[in-house]
Design a protein around this motif. Structure first.
Motif, short mmCIF file in Angstrom:
data_model
loop_
_atom_site.label_atom_id
_atom_site.label_comp_id
_atom_site.label_asym_id
_atom_site.label_seq_id
_atom_site.Cartn_x
_atom_site.Cartn_y
_atom_site.Cartn_z
N GLN A 56 0.84 -1.22 0.00
CA GLN A 56 0.00 0.00 0.00
C GLN A 56 0.86 1.25 0.00
OE1 GLN A 56 -2.63 0.23 3.35
NE2 GLN A 56 -3.65 2.11 2.62
N LEU A 57 1.93 1.24 0.82
CA LEU A 57 2.82 2.39 0.89
C LEU A 57 3.57 2.58 -0.42
CD1 LEU A 57 4.00 4.70 2.53
CD2 LEU A 57 5.70 3.10 3.48
N LEU A 58 4.01 1.44 -1.02
CA LEU A 58 4.71 1.53 -2.30
C LEU A 58 3.80 2.11 -3.37
CD1 LEU A 58 6.63 -1.90 -2.26
CD2 LEU A 58 7.60 0.40 -1.95
N SER A 59 2.53 1.71 -3.33
CA SER A 59 1.57 2.23 -4.32
C SER A 59 1.37 3.73 -4.12
CB SER A 59 0.25 1.48 -4.18
OG SER A 59 -0.72 2.02 -5.05
N GLN A 60 1.32 4.17 -2.88
CA GLN A 60 1.14 5.59 -2.60
C GLN A 60 2.35 6.40 -3.05
OE1 GLN A 60 0.33 5.87 1.59
NE2 GLN A 60 -1.80 5.13 1.39
N LEU A 61 3.54 5.88 -2.82
CA LEU A 61 4.76 6.58 -3.23
C LEU A 61 4.85 6.69 -4.74
CD1 LEU A 61 7.34 5.03 -0.72
CD2 LEU A 61 6.58 7.41 -0.82
N GLU A 62 4.39 5.68 -5.41
CA GLU A 62 4.41 5.71 -6.88
C GLU A 62 3.48 6.81 -7.41
OE1 GLU A 62 3.61 2.69 -10.65
OE2 GLU A 62 3.52 1.95 -8.60
N LYS A 63 2.35 6.96 -6.74
CA LYS A 63 1.40 7.98 -7.16
C LYS A 63 1.89 9.38 -6.82
CE LYS A 63 -2.65 4.97 -6.64
NZ LYS A 63 -3.92 4.76 -5.90
N ARG A 64 2.74 9.53 -5.82
CA ARG A 64 3.20 10.84 -5.36
C ARG A 64 4.18 11.48 -6.33
NH1 ARG A 64 0.78 13.52 -1.23
NH2 ARG A 64 2.81 14.31 -0.48
N ASP A 65 4.76 10.67 -7.20
CA ASP A 65 5.68 11.19 -8.24
C ASP A 65 6.82 11.99 -7.63
OD1 ASP A 65 6.65 11.58 -10.76
OD2 ASP A 65 5.39 13.36 -11.16
N GLY A 66 7.45 11.38 -6.64
CA GLY A 66 8.62 11.99 -6.02
C GLY A 66 8.33 12.89 -4.84
N ALA A 67 7.06 13.21 -4.59
CA ALA A 67 6.71 14.05 -3.42
C ALA A 67 6.72 13.19 -2.17
CB ALA A 67 5.35 14.67 -3.62
N PRO A 68 7.26 13.66 -1.09
CA PRO A 68 7.34 12.85 0.14
C PRO A 68 5.97 12.63 0.78
CG PRO A 68 8.10 15.07 0.57
CD PRO A 68 7.86 14.99 -0.90
N ILE A 69 5.86 11.52 1.47
CA ILE A 69 4.68 11.23 2.30
C ILE A 69 5.08 11.42 3.76
CG2 ILE A 69 3.06 9.46 3.05
CD1 ILE A 69 3.26 8.20 0.30
N VAL A 70 4.39 12.34 4.43
CA VAL A 70 4.69 12.64 5.83
C VAL A 70 3.62 12.00 6.71
CG1 VAL A 70 5.06 14.43 7.56
CG2 VAL A 70 5.83 14.80 5.22
N GLN A 71 4.06 11.21 7.68
CA GLN A 71 3.14 10.56 8.63
C GLN A 71 3.30 11.21 10.01
OE1 GLN A 71 4.10 6.39 8.51
NE2 GLN A 71 3.00 6.03 6.56
N ASN A 72 2.21 11.80 10.49
CA ASN A 72 2.20 12.45 11.81
C ASN A 72 1.07 11.84 12.62
OD1 ASN A 72 2.50 14.10 14.02
ND2 ASN A 72 1.72 15.95 13.01
N ASN A 73 1.29 10.68 13.11
CA ASN A 73 0.31 9.95 13.91
C ASN A 73 0.37 10.43 15.35
OD1 ASN A 73 -1.41 8.14 15.12
ND2 ASN A 73 -0.61 6.36 14.02
N GLU A 74 -0.79 10.77 15.89
CA GLU A 74 -0.83 11.28 17.26
C GLU A 74 -0.36 10.24 18.27
OE1 GLU A 74 -4.70 12.72 18.11
OE2 GLU A 74 -4.60 14.40 16.70
N GLN A 75 -0.55 8.94 17.94
CA GLN A 75 -0.13 7.88 18.85
C GLN A 75 1.36 7.60 18.76
OE1 GLN A 75 -2.61 4.54 17.89
NE2 GLN A 75 -4.48 5.48 18.75
N SER B 289 8.73 10.33 7.37
CA SER B 289 8.52 10.70 5.98
C SER B 289 9.14 9.64 5.07
CB SER B 289 9.16 12.07 5.69
OG SER B 289 8.98 12.41 4.35
N TYR B 290 8.38 9.30 4.00
CA TYR B 290 8.87 8.36 2.97
C TYR B 290 8.96 9.12 1.65
CZ TYR B 290 7.74 4.59 6.24
OH TYR B 290 7.67 3.77 7.34
N VAL B 291 10.09 8.87 0.92
CA VAL B 291 10.31 9.57 -0.35
C VAL B 291 10.77 8.55 -1.41
CG1 VAL B 291 11.46 11.49 -1.52
CG2 VAL B 291 11.06 11.58 0.96
#
Length: 466
Positions: free
Chosen positions: A105-124, A130-132
């Protein structure tokens, strides 16, 4: 609880609640702002690190370069290959609980981001992650994971929080001190006003509140001072009225007792069997005379009582004052001649006034009869003096006059300049009081001018009609 304490604690509670609310809101706002700013900076750093890592050559120094980059940036870094398998971490103990493979799922999201980082800020989670996707890189690395404890971002917030807490406690301390001082300042005039009001209630009407303030307390102090002054004046009037009332009843008792004693003595003498007819007639005349005196006394009292309580005491109408004066002069002419006095009417002209004829006739009767009664020889003069739209009616005599010590009380009820001689002349002591009451009801007043040995002049003024 005293009002000063109530005011102080009310201010303290309200202000402390306000300070705590503002402080808490400020801390939360700053914390949220710093985290948002940190998250944006973290995203930019992740993108920068990814670009740098993708430019490294795939050689023996690749791992060292990644570690050096992690040390310089002070981020936790993990590198993944094209299949999403982790092959390099720094520091290693930071990724003990992290999966070695990236999820599909994360790999699929990164592919869609086209080089933009994914930042995860989970309150828990305690970390910001961040994944890039490195895209086309010069080495085997394909994905980069960076992370950092959120406490790094909250460090500045913690420092600011401590500053806010220190300011908050200082403000609360200042509020407590200022509240008690302010409550004391507010309560001080209230306590003074309360003390003054209690003194006034206890009858200390001389108490004066010296409260120099331009606010409502100053106005209230002035009102209390005015009230105390009014009560003091009213109290003096009541004392005076009480004294006059006591004297009034004492005088009535005295005035009634004397003729009653005379009547009783005359009746006892009339009961004698051998009383001569001449003596019997004399005692009868004496008794009748004293009865008439008592009747006049109560008639005068009735007139004064009506003046005090009856608003319709007088009944005004348009009359010719000349007619009243002429009739009074004619009625008392025989009495004056019998006593050897000359009763003169002077400047009596037609004069229209709005007045009660019966009451004015009573005034003239009292003034003329008194003048004849106390004048032993000479003249009694009744006349007019016209002054603009006012007529002055006067009765002047050549009697013994009145001493200046008697003038202020001359019109008081039952007051006599010479009690023994006045009573011998058959007066009730109320004639001049009746005159004053009647003229006051006509919005006028009786005046007197007198010198001992040179006679007296009584006069009053009434507005004339066209």
């Amino acid at each position: 609880m005293k009002i000063r304490s109530k005011l102080a604690w009310t201010y303290i509670i309200l202000l402390v609640i306000g300070i705590i609310t503002i402080s808490a809101y400020s801390i939360l706002t700053i914390r949220s702002f710093l985290l948002d700013e940190g998250e944006e900076q973290f995203e930019r750093d992740a993108l920068s690190l990814a670009l740098t890592a993708s430019s490294f050559k795939d050689d023996a120094q690749f791992d060292d370069k990644i570690r050096r980059q992690a040390e310089l940036s002070r981020y936790e870094m993990a590198v993944y290959d094209k299949e999403g398998v982790r092959f390099l971490t720094f520091p290693e103990d930071a990724f003990d609980t992290v999966d070695t493979h990236l999820s599909d799922q994360l790999l699929s999201q990164l592919e869609k981001r086209d080089g933009a980082p994914i930042v995860q800020n989970n309150e828990q989670s305690q970390k910001l992650i961040s994944y890039v996707d490195l895209g086309q890189s010069d080495n085997r690395a394909q994905y980069l994971r960076i992370s950092q404890d959120k406490s790094e971002y909250y460090a500045a917030a913690a420092s600011i929080r401590h500053i806010i807490y220190a300011g908050m406690f200082f403000s609360i301390g200042a509020v407590i001190i200022v509240s008690f001082l302010f409550a004391r300042y507010i309560a001080a005039p209230i306590l003074r006003l309360n003390s003054a009001a209690l003194d006034i209630a206890r009858g200390n009407l001389d108490r004066k509140i010296d409260l120099k303030r331009n606010d409502e307390f100053g106005t209230l102090a002035d009102s209390l001072n005015h009230m105390a002054s009014t009560l003091r004046a009213d109290n003096e009037k009541l004392k005076m009225l009480n004294e006059k009332q006591s004297q009034f009843f004492a005088d009535i008792t005295h005035e009634v007792r004397n003729p009653l004693h005379t009547i009783s003595g005359a009746l006892e003498m009339l009961e004698l069997e051998n009383l001569q007819p001449e003596k019997k007639k004399q005692y009868m005349v004496t008794a009748q005379k004293q009865i008439k005196r008592v009747a006049r006394l109560f008639e005068d009292i009735k007139t004064l009582q009506r003046y005090d309580f009856d608003e319709s005491f007088i009944s005004r109408k348009k009359i010719d004052l000349k007619q009243l004066v002429v009739e009074a002069e004619q009625a008392y002419q025989p009495i004056a001649q019998k006593k050897g006095l000359e009763l003169v009417a002077k400047n009596i002209t037609s004069c229209k006034v709005n007045a009660d004829p019966d009451k004015l006739e009573q005034v003239l009767d009292n003034l003329i009869s008194n003048a004849i009664k106390y004048t032993l020889q000479g003249t009694v003069e009744v006349g007019f003096e016209m002054k603009d739209d006012v007529v002055e009616v006067y009765v002047k005599d050549t009697g013994p006059g009145i001493g200046p010590e008697h003038l202020d009380r001359l019109f008081d009820r039952f007051y006599r300049t010479d009690k023994a001689r006045s009573r011998d002349k058959g007066g009730t002591g109320l004639g001049l009081s009746v005159v004053k009451g009647i003229l006051n009801a006509h919005q006028s007043d009786i005046k007197v001018e007198s010198k001992v040995g040179k006679g007296s002049k009584f006069y009053f003024r009434l507005p004339t009609l066209d």
